[in-house]
Write an enzyme that holds these catalytic residues in place. Sequence first.
Site, PDB file in Angstrom:
ATOM      1  N   LYS A  60      31.109  74.014  39.610  1.00 42.33           N
ATOM      2  CA  LYS A  60      30.050  74.953  39.427  1.00 42.33           C
ATOM      3  C   LYS A  60      30.141  76.371  40.315  1.00 42.33           C
ATOM      4  CE  LYS A  60      26.534  72.393  40.668  1.00 42.33           C
ATOM      5  NZ  LYS A  60      27.295  71.104  41.111  1.00 42.33           N
ATOM      6  N   THR A  61      30.546  75.977  41.604  1.00 40.77           N
ATOM      7  CA  THR A  61      30.804  77.084  42.278  1.00 40.77           C
ATOM      8  C   THR A  61      32.158  77.928  41.908  1.00 40.77           C
ATOM      9  OG1 THR A  61      29.510  76.025  44.325  1.00 40.77           O
ATOM     10  CG2 THR A  61      31.067  77.879  44.633  1.00 40.77           C
ATOM     11  N   ASP A 247      23.840  80.345  43.358  1.00 41.47           N
ATOM     12  CA  ASP A 247      24.278  78.878  43.460  1.00 41.47           C
ATOM     13  C   ASP A 247      23.403  78.035  44.264  1.00 41.47           C
ATOM     14  OD1 ASP A 247      26.138  76.794  43.508  1.00 41.47           O
ATOM     15  OD2 ASP A 247      27.749  77.751  44.907  1.00 41.47           O
ATOM     16  N   GLU A 248      23.701  76.662  44.065  1.00 44.13           N
ATOM     17  CA  GLU A 248      22.619  75.657  44.679  1.00 44.13           C
ATOM     18  C   GLU A 248      21.084  76.064  44.239  1.00 44.13           C
ATOM     19  OE1 GLU A 248      23.840  73.108  46.181  1.00 44.13           O
ATOM     20  OE2 GLU A 248      25.894  73.798  46.927  1.00 44.13           O
ATOM     21  N   GLN A 278      21.015  67.092  43.803  1.00 46.77           N
ATOM     22  CA  GLN A 278      21.361  67.417  45.318  1.00 46.77           C
ATOM     23  C   GLN A 278      20.455  68.234  45.710  1.00 46.77           C
ATOM     24  OE1 GLN A 278      25.746  68.495  45.808  1.00 46.77           O
ATOM     25  NE2 GLN A 278      25.782  68.435  43.661  1.00 46.77           N
ATOM     26  N   ARG A 630      30.953  64.718  49.029  1.00 48.10           N
ATOM     27  CA  ARG A 630      31.775  65.693  49.477  1.00 48.10           C
ATOM     28  C   ARG A 630      33.274  65.325  49.897  1.00 48.10           C
ATOM     29  NH1 ARG A 630      29.468  69.120  48.198  1.00 48.10           N
ATOM     30  NH2 ARG A 630      28.439  67.748  46.949  1.00 48.10           N
TER      31      ARG A 630
END
Length: 783
Positions: A60-61, A247-248, A278, A630
Amino acid sequence: MSSILDDDDFGGLSLSQRAMMAARGPVGTRYLDELNPAQREAAETLDGPLLMLAGAGTGKTKTLMARIAHLITTNRANAREILAVTFTNKAAKEMKDRLERTPFHLPDPVRWMGTFHSICAKLLRNHAELVGLRSNFTILDTDDQIRLLKQLIIAANMDEKRWPARQLAGIIDSWKNRAWTPEHVRGAETAHFNNRGSELYAAYQERLRTLNAVDFGDLLLHMVTIFQRHPDVLADYQRRFKYILVDEYQDTNTAQYLWLRLLAQAHRNICCVGDDDQSIYGWRGAEVGNILRFEKDFPGAVVVRLEQNYRSTEHILAAASGLITANRDRLGKTLWTADKGGEKVRLIGHWDGDEEARWIGEEVESLSRGTRGLDPIPLNGQAILVRASHQMRAFEDRFLTIGLPYRVIGGPRFYERQEIRDAMAYFRLAVSPDDDLAFERVVNLPKRGLGDKAQAVIQTCARAAEAGLVMGAKAALQQGAITGKAAGALRAFLEGIGRWHAAVLDNSDHVRLAETILEESGYTEMWLADKTPEAPGRLENLKELVKALEGFENLQGFLEHVALIMDNDKDQSEDKVSIMTLHAAKGLEFPAVFLPGWEDGLFPSQRALDESGQRALEEERRLAYVGITRAEEICTISFAGNRRVYGQWQSQLPSRFIDELPGRHVEILTPPGLYGGGFGAATASGFGSLESRATKADVYNSPGWKRMETRATEPPRPKARTVTTVDSVAFGIGDRVFHQKFGYGEVIDLEGDTALIEFEKAGSKHVKAGFLKPAVGLDDVPF
Ligand code: ATP
Ligand code: MG
């Protein structure tokens, strides 16, 4: 590779521009070649609303950055016309680093890339007058906020013990998260805080205005208010920010959502990316529902789903995906990875927390040397992610002992230190002499004979003059209300402020100025004269603070940075293992990740366990999901059978999340000192039942385990965790709490309605639990 002369990509460009793009050749869009078809669609669909909803590590990022590259390369927008926001400082930094690594030519920096709060702070400086502030307003931190609220509560004749400022702060924050000004607070909400919440909120806002100050929530709230009341200002920014990227997105709260919607509603060029699994900031008012609202508010939005995970190996991904299926409240998605094989998620139980830290220290070293046929993983590629920041100490101690370089990420703690906050108060006064809270903090620090009495006189004079404390102090001197030695000291203090402020206005060297302030005020001197063991450390910290200033243009820029509690690890280039909270790790990735302390009451936290219903527990589980995802190659989960908290032993049960991991993807390691596989045999029976959890815990309490333990440790006194409930708030041992008189501390023991607290400043004391409040989330504040 698609043709870069694709008409769709070049709408609105002149022929010469197209020719230029063509001349640049395929290199011009190399960033697109790195994407899979779905990612590519998201990066190339530049106009109109787009929602990218996808799991961890699906790019995504990366895609967001490719989109920025594409916007600029196709001349849709220049770098200044792009607004890219996210929630935490760490994630913002990650975006910046990623953009740098994206293969394209970025002519100017993307100036408007950062957190919601930092961007709003910049905007608000330009329009402060529209909400009754001046552009040099101060951003208050939680401590200042609480002190201010306390004054208001007392002024309202309420009992501050029964109605603590911290609670009011929480209520006001929750209103601000929803973008409610005092007038918006209606209905049942007005019943808060003994029916006085909204009235106190209004008084607080008024007081902030007089002080020319804002709190964190105000940064968003004021900007939303300005956009709503001043269409011309809004229209200006709508034109300026041609493309908006978020983002996020799962962690935005309502105020942030409204702010985005206002900015995007004209051109609708908004792209949000997120993952409902998340969402870990519910406790700060994040609304996962914003994801669902997006399609409603921006009808016709293109929705892109990504399913391939590029970060983690098969087992790591499967373990995380398996765990998260225990959450009922989720949209649900499948993820796969082409990275087959690799190491299973490793699980290891330890005797106690010290041993866990020791083992992890050794393991980090051996991974960095390369072990069991694995390539060496540099320390920078390894991270220890903890649930609560108090867990960090054990690792810091251990790593210091063995000389393992590490960095603690999570800046707030440094800036929360007493000496740093004092020094900052001086800097604040230099920038804005009318910062009354800063004045109050340091007027008698070091002691100048300006104690409570003198300060009361200053307050009275200030009120009479309807002015701030500096003016009040001047008036007190003129009227002879303060005399003798105190008058001399006060005069010197005021002259100092005058001089420092003049230096700020003169734009003189701010680093030098900071040193001068600390010297002239006698503050450094105070610690030099102090003979307590902490004094040298404090002086070190002050030096560190002055050093940190070098990276900024001026004092104000620095104060703003700290107010936003940016974390400040400058020495990125050095090879160090990272220690940080799970909250801070969002959006990041590391080849090797250690997840210690998976024990009920620690992770999931006691508070989540005590809360009825699934909500809090599901948020903890998402946090666990964030933690595992992560990891790229090695993910190690650990727990300890016993934990020592300030000399007291406490026996622990392995986390319920451990049982929720799919056993096929987990390898159980034998703890050091244990031979013959007793532990392995007990746990290999499988995961997924409470029974197996009890079995694991039993292993620790069995005599066999104790015999095998060779260390000269006192066998811990197994101690049940007791929980006391006060005002429907439950505390557990190890929780951080706040006491009116003694400040912050940690719960060491609970007995009936009495708690033993280790206070940060006041030492250990027995206090009535009724006077304690939870120190809400300070550990987890991401900014
Ligand atoms: P999170 O939800 O954790 O924020 P994310 O969806 O933002 O994750 P990224 O961090 O963008 O995922 O990507 C994860 C990793 O996968 C990064 O190292 C990235 O470079 C890599 N990656 C993403 N897409 C691709 C691709 N198409 N080809 C190769 N590598 C990729
Ligand atoms: Mg990301």
